[in-house]
Write a protein that holds these residues in place. Structure first.
Motif, PDB file in Angstrom:
ATOM      1  N   LEU A 193       0.825  -1.208   0.000  1.00  0.00           N
ATOM      2  CA  LEU A 193       0.000   0.000   0.000  1.00  0.00           C
ATOM      3  C   LEU A 193       0.859   1.259   0.000  1.00  0.00           C
ATOM      4  O   LEU A 193       0.509   2.257  -0.629  1.00  0.00           O
ATOM      5  CB  LEU A 193      -0.932  -0.007   1.208  1.00  0.00           C
ATOM      6  CG  LEU A 193      -2.102  -0.995   1.147  1.00  0.00           C
ATOM      7  CD1 LEU A 193      -2.851  -1.034   2.469  1.00  0.00           C
ATOM      8  CD2 LEU A 193      -3.052  -0.639   0.013  1.00  0.00           C
ATOM      9  N   SER A 197       0.904   4.003  -3.019  1.00  0.00           N
ATOM     10  CA  SER A 197       0.682   5.426  -2.775  1.00  0.00           C
ATOM     11  C   SER A 197       1.762   6.265  -3.470  1.00  0.00           C
ATOM     12  O   SER A 197       1.457   7.323  -4.044  1.00  0.00           O
ATOM     13  CB  SER A 197       0.688   5.694  -1.269  1.00  0.00           C
ATOM     14  OG  SER A 197       0.507   7.060  -1.003  1.00  0.00           O
ATOM     15  N   SER A 225      -3.491  -2.380  -7.976  1.00  0.00           N
ATOM     16  CA  SER A 225      -4.043  -2.048  -6.658  1.00  0.00           C
ATOM     17  C   SER A 225      -5.030  -3.106  -6.166  1.00  0.00           C
ATOM     18  O   SER A 225      -5.295  -3.189  -4.961  1.00  0.00           O
ATOM     19  CB  SER A 225      -4.739  -0.685  -6.702  1.00  0.00           C
ATOM     20  OG  SER A 225      -5.962  -0.750  -7.429  1.00  0.00           O
ATOM     21  N   PHE A 229      -5.674  -4.060  -2.119  1.00  0.00           N
ATOM     22  CA  PHE A 229      -6.985  -3.590  -1.685  1.00  0.00           C
ATOM     23  C   PHE A 229      -7.885  -4.743  -1.225  1.00  0.00           C
ATOM     24  O   PHE A 229      -8.647  -4.597  -0.275  1.00  0.00           O
ATOM     25  CB  PHE A 229      -7.675  -2.812  -2.798  1.00  0.00           C
ATOM     26  CG  PHE A 229      -7.164  -1.403  -2.973  1.00  0.00           C
ATOM     27  CD1 PHE A 229      -6.507  -0.750  -1.952  1.00  0.00           C
ATOM     28  CD2 PHE A 229      -7.342  -0.735  -4.174  1.00  0.00           C
ATOM     29  CE1 PHE A 229      -6.030   0.548  -2.104  1.00  0.00           C
ATOM     30  CE2 PHE A 229      -6.872   0.557  -4.347  1.00  0.00           C
ATOM     31  CZ  PHE A 229      -6.224   1.205  -3.316  1.00  0.00           C
ATOM     32  N   ASN A 234      -8.529  -2.571   5.669  1.00  0.00           N
ATOM     33  CA  ASN A 234      -9.264  -1.370   5.248  1.00  0.00           C
ATOM     34  C   ASN A 234      -9.168  -1.155   3.738  1.00  0.00           C
ATOM     35  O   ASN A 234      -9.397  -0.047   3.255  1.00  0.00           O
ATOM     36  CB  ASN A 234      -8.710  -0.144   5.985  1.00  0.00           C
ATOM     37  CG  ASN A 234      -8.876  -0.257   7.490  1.00  0.00           C
ATOM     38  OD1 ASN A 234      -9.939  -0.619   7.973  1.00  0.00           O
ATOM     39  ND2 ASN A 234      -7.817   0.035   8.231  1.00  0.00           N
ATOM     40  N   GLY A 235      -8.827  -2.217   3.031  1.00  0.00           N
ATOM     41  CA  GLY A 235      -8.577  -2.089   1.600  1.00  0.00           C
ATOM     42  C   GLY A 235      -9.779  -1.665   0.781  1.00  0.00           C
ATOM     43  O   GLY A 235      -9.648  -0.887  -0.164  1.00  0.00           O
ATOM     44  N   GLU A 237     -12.313   0.260   1.551  1.00  0.00           N
ATOM     45  CA  GLU A 237     -12.551   1.699   1.664  1.00  0.00           C
ATOM     46  C   GLU A 237     -11.542   2.481   0.834  1.00  0.00           C
ATOM     47  O   GLU A 237     -11.883   3.475   0.182  1.00  0.00           O
ATOM     48  CB  GLU A 237     -12.480   2.129   3.128  1.00  0.00           C
ATOM     49  CG  GLU A 237     -13.671   1.689   3.964  1.00  0.00           C
ATOM     50  CD  GLU A 237     -14.986   2.252   3.453  1.00  0.00           C
ATOM     51  OE1 GLU A 237     -15.026   3.452   3.139  1.00  0.00           O
ATOM     52  OE2 GLU A 237     -15.963   1.490   3.358  1.00  0.00           O
ATOM     53  N   GLN A 238     -10.300   2.025   0.838  1.00  0.00           N
ATOM     54  CA  GLN A 238      -9.272   2.699   0.038  1.00  0.00           C
ATOM     55  C   GLN A 238      -9.539   2.510  -1.451  1.00  0.00           C
ATOM     56  O   GLN A 238      -9.324   3.428  -2.247  1.00  0.00           O
ATOM     57  CB  GLN A 238      -7.891   2.155   0.413  1.00  0.00           C
ATOM     58  CG  GLN A 238      -7.485   2.474   1.837  1.00  0.00           C
ATOM     59  CD  GLN A 238      -6.133   1.913   2.208  1.00  0.00           C
ATOM     60  OE1 GLN A 238      -5.119   2.282   1.626  1.00  0.00           O
ATOM     61  NE2 GLN A 238      -6.105   1.014   3.169  1.00  0.00           N
ATOM     62  N   ASP A 241     -12.368   4.932  -2.379  1.00  0.00           N
ATOM     63  CA  ASP A 241     -11.892   6.320  -2.454  1.00  0.00           C
ATOM     64  C   ASP A 241     -11.142   6.567  -3.758  1.00  0.00           C
ATOM     65  O   ASP A 241     -11.315   7.615  -4.396  1.00  0.00           O
ATOM     66  CB  ASP A 241     -10.973   6.627  -1.269  1.00  0.00           C
ATOM     67  CG  ASP A 241     -11.728   6.760   0.040  1.00  0.00           C
ATOM     68  OD1 ASP A 241     -12.952   6.977  -0.006  1.00  0.00           O
ATOM     69  OD2 ASP A 241     -11.090   6.635   1.110  1.00  0.00           O
ATOM     70  N   LEU A 242     -10.314   5.600  -4.158  1.00  0.00           N
ATOM     71  CA  LEU A 242      -9.522   5.768  -5.384  1.00  0.00           C
ATOM     72  C   LEU A 242     -10.389   5.634  -6.628  1.00  0.00           C
ATOM     73  O   LEU A 242     -10.375   6.503  -7.504  1.00  0.00           O
ATOM     74  CB  LEU A 242      -8.395   4.728  -5.425  1.00  0.00           C
ATOM     75  CG  LEU A 242      -7.533   4.744  -6.695  1.00  0.00           C
ATOM     76  CD1 LEU A 242      -6.812   6.081  -6.848  1.00  0.00           C
ATOM     77  CD2 LEU A 242      -6.529   3.597  -6.685  1.00  0.00           C
TER      78      LEU A 242
END
Length: 443
Positions: A193, A197, A225, A229, A234-235, A237-238, A241-242
């Protein structure tokens, strides 16, 4: 031997995304996906695909194993044996070239002197230890070599050390891709992760002379990703968002609409989609955006997961939604990325079906809702009873009639559609009347 029925096998093969994702993944990342296909295809086909993936790498021992499986013979072709000898020679050469610098970097004295400033570090190493640009670049070459040799731990370390010293921006970016791939294969999701980023920051902030280059790199980021993810706490949610950010959502629509499968899976399986959070503004916003994009892309890409959303939220066809959910359950079991969230997806999907069904109807037949949830009559009644209790829904089960009465006013979706249709019809008639009047005046 596959546990899938012949019908499930047909569904899984029909919607297998492997041919779609391969062009956007490094061959080493493709391998675990190929391995997951053993329930869908025979071992020889898997061995052939594996051989084709790795025949041009430095993994000669692994390539020989695949060749034996395909051909049923121990007579390895001479070119593979000769390549193995050459790779050993290159390994010894690069190992010797990088040993001095690696030993220096491991020194406590050197580590105490190094700073965040690359220029300072390079000047210090050159003056104190005679470290040149060529010796620094040898770290990158050896890291790339070790990656293609299948030593992902060593590759990750070499590429990390290279980035600390190198000022060659292109090679630094390339080494970041290599380290990300190495960390993914090593199942180091936390490090993955972090690397992801860094790549996103580079891809999103660089000035590309050709917009297609940026589009292509974002497509690669999206596909890579998926590994961290779908394997990080918490993948999801990430991911949301992306993928819902405007630049990445437009990239998905333009270059890889099949990624909508994973967007649907993430929205439905996220914590915000369970029975206690259906009114959550974040979930409602994501669901609205998902419905919109699924509707826009249905002619470009469809599968049981996207069709489930369409049936439930666009067509309000509960029988079709249930049928698509059954098909989606097969995809969830056989898709490499989705197997971890299969149960939660099915559970939350039933909440969504129930929620929409309750909005459409004031009086619910338990037999019918149970059928739409793919549950028995008793299971359906227990499901609704638990839902009423846990969500404090203003409703009551009438066991004698086998119905559920909702005591809150329901703004029928069907009625909304009817009213909107009436409005459109009225406007259409006005336009038509106006056109006829103009035609009459001309005549």
């Amino acid at each position: 031997m596959s546990d899938l029925t012949s019908q499930e096998l047909d569904i899984a093969r029909k919607y297998d995304l492997t041919p779609k994702v391969i062009p956007f993944l490094d061959r080493h990342l493709v391998y675990p996906i190929v391995e997951s296909l053993r329930d869908l295809y025979d071992d020889k086909a898997i061995a052939q695909l594996t051989f084709d993936l790795f025949k041009d790498t430095n993994m000669t021992s692994f390539v020989k194993e695949q060749w034996k499986l395909i051909n049923g013979s121990d007579n390895i072709p001479e070119e593979i044996t000769a390549k193995e000898i050459k790779i050993d020679e290159i390994f010894n050469k690069l190992n010797t070239e990088t040993k001095e610098l690696l030993d220096i970097l491991q020194s406590q004295e050197v580590q105490d002197h190094l700073k965040q400033d690359k220029a300072f570090n390079r000047e210090y190493l050159e003056k104190s230890h005679g470290i040149t640009e060529d010796k620094i670049n040898a770290l990158y070459e050896f890291g790339q070599f070790q990656y293609n040799r299948g030593d992902y731990v060593m590759a990750s370390d070499l590429l990390s050390n290279f980035r600390v010293l190198s000022t060659n921006q292109e090679l630094v970016i390339s080494s970041t891709w290599g380290k990300l791939a190495s960390d993914i294969i090593r199942l180091d999701w936390e490090s993955s992760l972090k690397e992801l980023s860094k790549l996103r920051e580079v891809v999103d902030s660089r000035s590309f002379s050709n917009p297609l280059t940026q589009l292509h790199q974002r497509t690669w980021v999206i596909h890579w990703s998926l590994f961290p993810f779908f394997n990080n706490e918490n993948g999801l949610e990430q991911l949301l968002d992306l993928f819902f950010s405007s630049s990445y959502l437009s990239t998905i629509q333009a270059a890889s609409p099949w990624i909508l499968r994973y967007l649907v899976a993430a929205v439905v399986s996220s914590e915000n989609s369970n029975k206690n959070n259906l009114s959550n503004p974040i979930f409602q916003k994501r669901l609205k955006d998902l419905i919109r994009v699924v509707g826009q892309e249905q002619y470009e890409y469809r599968d049981p997961l996207t069709d489930f959303i369409k049936a439930l939220y666009i067509d309000y066809d509960f029988n079709e939604a249930n049928a698509k959910l059954n098909e989606a359950s097969v995809i969830l079991k056989t898709d490499f990325f989705l197997s971890n969230i299969s149960d939660i997806f099915i559970e939350n999907s039933r909440h969504l079906i129930t929620e929409v069904y309750c909005r459409v109807h004031q009086k619910i037949n338990l037999n019918e809702i149970s059928k739409n949830l793919n549950l028995s009559r008793d299971e359906g009644e227990k499901w609704i009873a638990n839902l009423i209790r846990e969500t404090k829904m203003d409703a009551k089960i009438n066991e004698n009639e086998g119905t559920v009465i909702l005591n809150h006013p329901v703004n029928s979706v069907y009625q909304q559609v009817i009213e909107k249709t009436k409005g459109l019809s009225f406007k259409a008639n006005q336009i038509l009347a106006s056109a006829l009047q103009k035609q009459d005046s001309v005549q």
